[in-house]
Enzyme design. Sequence first.
Site, PDB file in Angstrom:
ATOM      1  N   ASP A  30      32.306  33.269  45.055  1.00 43.26           N
ATOM      2  CA  ASP A  30      30.927  33.493  44.617  1.00 43.26           C
ATOM      3  C   ASP A  30      30.490  34.953  44.726  1.00 43.26           C
ATOM      4  OD1 ASP A  30      30.804  30.711  44.266  1.00 43.26           O
ATOM      5  OD2 ASP A  30      30.285  30.449  46.373  1.00 43.26           O
ATOM      6  N   GLU A  31      31.417  35.872  44.512  1.00 43.17           N
ATOM      7  CA  GLU A  31      31.080  37.300  44.603  1.00 43.17           C
ATOM      8  C   GLU A  31      30.400  37.808  43.336  1.00 43.17           C
ATOM      9  OE1 GLU A  31      34.151  36.129  45.009  1.00 43.17           O
ATOM     10  OE2 GLU A  31      34.823  36.555  47.044  1.00 43.17           O
ATOM     11  N   GLY A  32      30.390  36.976  42.296  1.00 39.13           N
ATOM     12  CA  GLY A  32      29.828  37.425  41.012  1.00 39.13           C
ATOM     13  C   GLY A  32      30.925  37.838  40.033  1.00 39.13           C
ATOM     14  N   LYS A  33      32.098  37.233  40.189  1.00 39.18           N
ATOM     15  CA  LYS A  33      33.255  37.581  39.339  1.00 39.18           C
ATOM     16  C   LYS A  33      32.942  37.343  37.862  1.00 39.18           C
ATOM     17  CE  LYS A  33      35.836  34.652  41.795  1.00 39.18           C
ATOM     18  NZ  LYS A  33      35.002  34.349  42.952  1.00 39.18           N
ATOM     19  N   SER A  53      26.649  46.312  40.582  1.00 38.58           N
ATOM     20  CA  SER A  53      25.824  45.342  39.872  1.00 38.58           C
ATOM     21  C   SER A  53      24.405  45.445  40.420  1.00 38.58           C
ATOM     22  CB  SER A  53      26.396  43.941  40.096  1.00 38.58           C
ATOM     23  OG  SER A  53      25.456  42.978  39.711  1.00 38.58           O
ATOM     24  N   LYS A 105      30.143  37.310  36.135  1.00 37.62           N
ATOM     25  CA  LYS A 105      29.253  38.293  35.524  1.00 37.62           C
ATOM     26  C   LYS A 105      29.995  39.588  35.195  1.00 37.62           C
ATOM     27  CE  LYS A 105      26.303  41.850  36.297  1.00 37.62           C
ATOM     28  NZ  LYS A 105      25.008  42.429  36.568  1.00 37.62           N
ATOM     29  N   ALA A 146      35.877  26.201  40.561  1.00 33.33           N
ATOM     30  CA  ALA A 146      35.237  27.506  40.345  1.00 33.33           C
ATOM     31  C   ALA A 146      33.884  27.309  39.686  1.00 33.33           C
ATOM     32  CB  ALA A 146      36.114  28.371  39.457  1.00 33.33           C
ATOM     33  N   GLY A 147      33.001  28.268  39.896  1.00 33.05           N
ATOM     34  CA  GLY A 147      31.709  28.239  39.217  1.00 33.05           C
ATOM     35  C   GLY A 147      31.356  29.682  38.880  1.00 33.05           C
ATOM     36  N   HIS A 148      31.719  30.128  37.678  1.00 31.07           N
ATOM     37  CA  HIS A 148      31.473  31.519  37.298  1.00 31.07           C
ATOM     38  C   HIS A 148      30.251  31.569  36.389  1.00 31.07           C
ATOM     39  CE1 HIS A 148      35.946  32.532  38.259  1.00 31.07           C
ATOM     40  NE2 HIS A 148      35.268  32.095  39.280  1.00 31.07           N
ATOM     41  N   GLY A 199      21.760  43.379  39.264  1.00 28.80           N
ATOM     42  CA  GLY A 199      20.991  42.155  39.009  1.00 28.80           C
ATOM     43  C   GLY A 199      21.896  41.155  38.302  1.00 28.80           C
ATOM     44  N   GLN A 246      38.000  31.444  42.982  1.00 34.76           N
ATOM     45  CA  GLN A 246      37.905  31.459  44.444  1.00 34.76           C
ATOM     46  C   GLN A 246      38.090  32.901  44.917  1.00 34.76           C
ATOM     47  OE1 GLN A 246      40.157  28.732  43.057  1.00 34.76           O
ATOM     48  NE2 GLN A 246      38.124  27.928  42.752  1.00 34.76           N
ATOM     49  N   ASP A 249      21.202  44.510  45.281  1.00 31.58           N
ATOM     50  CA  ASP A 249      19.772  44.349  44.952  1.00 31.58           C
ATOM     51  C   ASP A 249      19.083  43.345  45.869  1.00 31.58           C
ATOM     52  OD1 ASP A 249      21.697  42.802  43.340  1.00 31.58           O
ATOM     53  OD2 ASP A 249      19.936  41.765  42.529  1.00 31.58           O
TER      54      ASP A 249
HETATM   55  P1  IMO Z   1      34.402  30.624  42.675  1.00 29.69           P
HETATM   56  O1  IMO Z   1      35.536  30.843  41.696  1.00 29.69           O
HETATM   57  C1  IMO Z   1      33.237  29.388  46.682  1.00 29.69           C
HETATM   58  C2  IMO Z   1      35.725  26.356  48.656  1.00 29.69           C
HETATM   59  C3  IMO Z   1      35.069  25.031  48.936  1.00 29.69           C
HETATM   60  C4  IMO Z   1      35.805  24.638  50.208  1.00 29.69           C
HETATM   61  C5  IMO Z   1      37.221  25.128  49.946  1.00 29.69           C
HETATM   62  C6  IMO Z   1      38.166  24.060  49.410  1.00 29.69           C
HETATM   63  O2  IMO Z   1      33.118  30.225  42.066  1.00 29.69           O
HETATM   64  O3  IMO Z   1      34.280  31.795  43.605  1.00 29.69           O
HETATM   65  P2  IMO Z   1      38.451  22.902  47.033  1.00 29.69           P
HETATM   66  O4  IMO Z   1      37.487  22.086  46.216  1.00 29.69           O
HETATM   67  O5  IMO Z   1      38.930  24.137  46.356  1.00 29.69           O
HETATM   68  O6  IMO Z   1      39.570  22.073  47.584  1.00 29.69           O
HETATM   69  O7  IMO Z   1      37.585  23.372  48.311  1.00 29.69           O
HETATM   70  O8  IMO Z   1      37.102  26.160  48.974  1.00 29.69           O
HETATM   71  N1  IMO Z   1      35.664  26.795  47.235  1.00 29.69           N
HETATM   72  C7  IMO Z   1      34.840  27.760  46.790  1.00 29.69           C
HETATM   73  N2  IMO Z   1      33.869  28.468  47.417  1.00 29.69           N
HETATM   74  N3  IMO Z   1      33.494  29.652  45.403  1.00 29.69           N
HETATM   75  C8  IMO Z   1      34.481  28.978  44.751  1.00 29.69           C
HETATM   76  O9  IMO Z   1      34.892  29.326  43.520  1.00 29.69           O
HETATM   77  C9  IMO Z   1      35.171  27.946  45.434  1.00 29.69           C
HETATM   78  N4  IMO Z   1      36.156  27.065  45.098  1.00 29.69           N
HETATM   79  C10 IMO Z   1      36.451  26.384  46.215  1.00 29.69           C
HETATM   80  O10 IMO Z   1      33.681  25.188  49.139  1.00 29.69           O
HETATM   81  O11 IMO Z   1      35.294  25.369  51.304  1.00 29.69           O
HETATM   82 MG    MG Z   2      31.079  30.324  42.223  1.00 27.51          MG
END
Ligand code: IMO
Ligand code: MG
Length: 424
Positions: free
Chosen positions: A11-14, A411, A16, A37-39, A413, A223, A332
């Site tokens: 979740d570093e903001g990859k 970054s 964006k 992942a959640g980008h 914002g 991740q 920010d």
């Molecule tokens: P992005 O790409 C933050 C964390 C989960 C959990 C651990 C294992 O958006 O940065 P999993 O479902 O992978 O078996 O969970 O990894 N985790 C993340 N934390 N950002 C993510 O992706 C993550 N993908 C998995 O919260 O601690």
């Molecule tokens: Mg994320």
Amino acid sequence: MDILIGLQWGDEGKGKIIDLISRDYDIIARFNGGANAGHSIYHKDKRITLKLLPSGIFYPHIKNIIGTAVVIDPVALKAEIQQVQTITSDSDLIDRILVSQKAHLVLPTYKYWDMYYEDSPQYRTIGTTKNGIAPTYSNKILRQNIRVGDILSKDFETDVFHILNQQYAELEALGQDMPEIQELYTNFLEGCYFLKKLQITDTEIIINEALRENKKVLAEGAQATLLDIDHGTYPYVTSSNTIASAACVGLGVSPKLIDKIYGVTKAYCTRVGNGIFPTEITGSLADELREKGGEFGSNTKRPRRVGWLDLPALKYAVMINGVTDLVLTKADILNGMNEVPICTAYEINGETKTLAAVTFVDNAPRPIWKFLAGWDTPLNKINQTTQVPKELKLFISFLEEELNIPVKYLSTGPQREELIILGN
Ligand code: IMO
Ligand code: MG
């Protein structure tokens, strides 16, 4: 090929950053992880969270590759593509998505195995995203899994039926709550048939041929370093390799062909799920930072744990990845603070460490703090290096000196254009 990875716990903001630098590339290729992942990126002022699709998806000139070491949930990918189709008029979107035929499929039972392990008292609770990631990689290593290319086989439906039946029976015997098997089976097959519309191919050949023609390829990590299965804070990690070298394995590209390695870090730190977090803060200060930074999982909506920048861990991440260019996000959010804390060392068992792998067996490390002067200028209003407040410039120079690499992007914002290119 350039690589972009996260340097913390995700979740570093990859997303964006990739969305913005994508315009200079011909191919964006995801190399690890899955729908965990959640980008988040902004398109026409709408926020969209990509889980499986590479973050270059909104540029019509870009080919988007889902590489070999990614685990693909066809139901999730279908839903994601359909969602993207509702907000873009790009008619050849589907033609720009290429999927490795060797990528592994997340079977519908795997989510329930993930839940079973998470919720059973006899197993460790990792705090996973419950997307079935660990069961998929486990079955891949056991050599019992099926892959994207298998969708094209005439025996596909029978094979899926056989595996699902067996796993369903095992889960049922363990008392796991699940929908009807027919529902899982039908949705899964629908997802797989949707996947057939994409180019299922030898993505490693496509990437290598593109590189030979001097096309530009960016490998997108999901991740982050401290969640790496080998180098992260095991067992509280994800199940794939998340570090830069994993891009070579995950996409089938020689290490000889790597150029820049972008490492993304927030100006503070967050973590979702369980596990060690040396610089974590709690209480009202944490609540304030969480609210201000919108630190709630873009995937699971869970409140993220928050803390201050952890230099010993960041130095480790820069070393493991060989970062050439640093990207600093969310400075920010710290706007308006008198002082900005940074952990510069750990004290552990009477020893001081300025570089650490964040794996401590018994005792938690005690952070040693340095306080830098805060800044108080709304950063999203600025668009040139000269307008960066002097305190933030000092914060950046401090990082550059400690990490021995330049901060290339700042970054300012969440929006696409809220970014300053520093230096050259
Ligand atoms: P992005 O790409 C933050 C964390 C989960 C959990 C651990 C294992 O958006 O940065 P999993 O479902 O992978 O078996 O969970 O990894 N985790 C993340 N934390 N950002 C993510 O992706 C993550 N993908 C998995 O919260 O601690
Ligand atoms: Mg994320």
